[in-house]
Design a protein around this motif. Structure first.
Motif, short mmCIF file in Angstrom:
data_model
loop_
_atom_site.label_atom_id
_atom_site.label_comp_id
_atom_site.label_asym_id
_atom_site.label_seq_id
_atom_site.Cartn_x
_atom_site.Cartn_y
_atom_site.Cartn_z
N PHE A 210 0.82 -1.20 0.00
CA PHE A 210 0.00 0.00 0.00
C PHE A 210 0.87 1.27 0.00
CE2 PHE A 210 -3.23 -2.98 1.58
CZ PHE A 210 -4.34 -2.57 0.87
N LEU A 335 -2.65 -2.46 -6.76
CA LEU A 335 -2.35 -1.17 -6.13
C LEU A 335 -1.45 -0.30 -6.99
CD1 LEU A 335 -1.88 -2.35 -2.44
CD2 LEU A 335 -3.92 -1.37 -3.52
N ILE A 356 -6.13 -7.78 -0.25
CA ILE A 356 -6.33 -6.46 -0.84
C ILE A 356 -7.68 -6.33 -1.52
CG2 ILE A 356 -5.54 -4.89 -2.67
CD1 ILE A 356 -2.68 -5.71 -1.98
#
Length: 420
Positions: A210, A335, A356
């Motif tokens: 992240f 991401l 995720i």
């Protein structure tokens, strides 16, 4: 006793593994034949001893770990880092990211003699393992040489947990040699504890994936690419695989019927697929350009045949399809698209990122398609309604921002081990 049986089995299999790496993989990618002695613990004398050793399996882990590694370099400027990997693309990315500021080599196969020789030669002061690269002999000999072992960004899916449970004795042996495990979340941590890891050695730090950002150099490249592309609808398919390339190309052919000036950027996961994808595009009579050469403004597809650029390439599109998901591969990192506020479309196979996708979809930053037909419907819809694509991307970025901070927490784990 269990480790001895494991070691014996691996020793018996080693000729076949060596043949596979050198002949089979080496035929597709000549890089597998280079530095081959390192696969058996034969590292060069120049490899720095008493380094902080960080293992990143392949290019994906190298990219994910790069911000953490750079923070370690900044926090500990007097320490030398040795980064190991398993693949030529991973090695190339290490060189690209860090140049001569780190040492690098392949991690040897986990054969007892190779792991023992490697650890005895390198003598790392700290062994940092990314995610779930759990190797019994590597861990055993590291501890024999008084080297602390930490697994960071650790994840363990329910499927992998069941696999480790089948070899409960060996799994317990592994867990006994881990000093600290920094897990994605408490659920992952509990699975490691169930395998035999002391609960006091587990910390939930979140996922460092992240903590991703687009640096200034990549932003400049992205702006140049956007200028080249101009004002046309763009979608990107990142990290695609065989049997998936074909589906993506077929989807784009249908999209062109509604959006004749649409551009697909396709980025195969592995370099050895650049040629086959180019052949597929030629056979499909689609006009394409290669990212590695000149860009034709009339092309219908841009083949991203370069390494390490995918993260910023996502930013050129209205929406992103993440590969490895229309086939049973478990998906790839969504991401990287979210970092540029680009919304995500994925196939149903996402188990590699089960930590995720649930939140990303719950926050309406990702859409799951079950098949090629649904992918076509979704991409067509978002290219027709750019505001909806923008909202999807904003939601993806919000999910990313909400979960950042894992690198700072992971650094505290590493610092505590270095201070021992």
């Amino acid at each position: 006793m269990t480790r001895y049986l494991y070691s014996l089995l691996l020793l018996l299999l080693s000729p076949f593994i060596a043949f596979y790496l050198y002949q089979v993989r080496g035929k597709k990618n000549i890089g597998y034949r280079a530095h081959f002695g390192e696969r058996f613990g034969l590292v060069k004398n120049k490899t720095t001893k008493k380094s902080i050793m960080i293992h990143c399996a392949s290019v994906g882990e190298v990219l994910a770990a790069s911000p953490l590694i750079k923070r370690i370099q900044h926090a500990h400027p007097d320490e030398r880092l040795l980064i190991t990997c398993n693949t030529p693309t991973g090695r190339a990315e290490i060189q690209k990211q860090f140049g001569e500021t780190v040492d690098m080599c392949y991690l040897p196969l986990d054969i007892a003699f190779a792991a023992r020789k490697f650890i005895k030669t390198v003598k790392p002061k700290l062994l940092i393992i990314l995610e779930t690269e759990l190797w019994p002999n590597l861990f055993y000999y590291a501890k024999q040489h008084h080297c602390p072992v930490t697994v960071v960004n650790a994840r363990l899916s329910e499927k992998s947990y069941r696999g480790y449970k089948r070899f409960a004795s060996l799994s317990r042996h592994l867990m006994q040699h881990i000093d600290v495990l920094a897990s994605h979340n408490e659920e992952d941590g509990h699975r490691f504890i169930a395998l035999g890891l002391d609960a006091n050695r587990v910390q939930s730090t979140g996922s460092i994936k992240f903590d991703i950002h687009i640096d200034d150099g990549d932003k400049l490249k992205l702006n140049d690419l956007k200028t080249q592309i101009g004002d046309r609808p763009v979608w990107i398919a990142g990290s695609t695989h065989p049997n998936e390339h074909e589906q993506v190309i077929a989807v784009h052919q249908l999209i062109l019927k509604k959006h004749p000036n649409a551009l697909l950027i396709i980025a195969p996961r592995h370099p050895e697929q650049f040629g086959p994808v180019a052949n597929l595009l030629s056979q499909s009579k689609i006009k394409y350009s290669r990212r590695s050469s000149s860009y034709d403004k009339d092309c219908q597809v841009l083949l991203a045949d370069t390494l390490g650029e995918l993260k910023f390439l996502y930013g050129s599109a209205a929406v992103a399809f993440i590969g490895g998901s229309l086939i049973e591969r478990g998906g790839h990192n969504p991401l990287e698209a979210a970092a540029s506020a680009i919304g995500v479309i994925s196939g149903p196979s996402t188990y590699n990122f089960s930590h995720i996708y649930p939140e990303l979809t719950a926050m309406k930053g990702a859409i799951i398609c079950q098949n090629e037909e649904q992918l076509c419907e979704q991409v067509t819809a978002y290219l027709s309604h750019i505001q909806a694509a923008k909202i999807l991307g904003e939601n993806a970025y919000a999910c990313l921002a909400k979960n950042q901070g894992a690198i700072n927490r992971t650094l505290k784990v590493i610092d505590s081990l270095l201070e021992q």
